[in-house]
Design a protein around this motif. Structure first.
Motif: not given
Length: 167
Positions: A155-158, A10-12, A24-27
């Motif tokens: 692109r596996p970037y947080y 639900s964060l977005p 800030f949660n591993g997105y």
């Protein structure tokens, strides 16, 4: 700033409704997210890891492949996560993907620990945090990371996401 715990999926929406100011949660960075939210520069390059019960049949990624005479394995993931997309791209015809919307990492891991699911795929930071922090404790004592940690996307970037003030 004040910390606010919300469901991962639900964060977005929380951000766009102005219920929160940043995510800030591993997105991971994704073009679709960048279209509606501004991102920071990447702060972590992540990988994903397969987690299974120590007494189960899953010892590595190859064990997810369909086997004659065996029901498809159930693998739990967070809906919309890199793990969800990776399984869809690579194992959708082999396993039953249980993509949970309202659950978190700990719920999915507890399902594997209780043998209600065969495995889960989680980001390595969550795997390390929960399996090492809770090692020896009843909740996750029977879980093991199996197989190699893999890079799930190009692109596996947080990144952290913030509301686009222009929207």
């Amino acid at each position: 700033p004040s910390f606010r715990q919300n469901d991962w999926s639900s964060l977005p929406g929380d951000l766009s409704r102005r219920d929160i100011d940043a995510v800030f949660n591993g997105y991971e960075w994704m073009p679709e997210r960048e279209a509606v939210m501004l991102s920071t520069v990447p702060y972590y390059a992540y990988r994903i890891r397969l987690i299974a019960h120590k007494d189960g049949d899953v010892k590595g990624w190859d064990d997810l492949k369909k086997k004659e005479g065996r029901e498809p394995l159930t693998v739990g993931v967070l809906r919309g996560s890199a793990a969800d997309r990776y399984l869809e791209e690579n194992y959708k015809d082999d396993v039953e993907i249980v993509a949970l919307k309202q659950a978190g990492v700990t719920f999915v891991m507890s399902q594997v620990a209780g043998k209600k699911m065969d495995a889960t795929v989680q980001d390595v930071p969550a795997t390390v945090w929960y399996l090492s922090r809770w090692a020896g404790k009843a909740q996750y004592a029977d879980l093991r990371p199996v197989g190699e940690a893999i890079r799930p996307t190009e692109r596996p970037y947080y990144v952290a996401y913030v509301r686009d003030p222009r929207l």
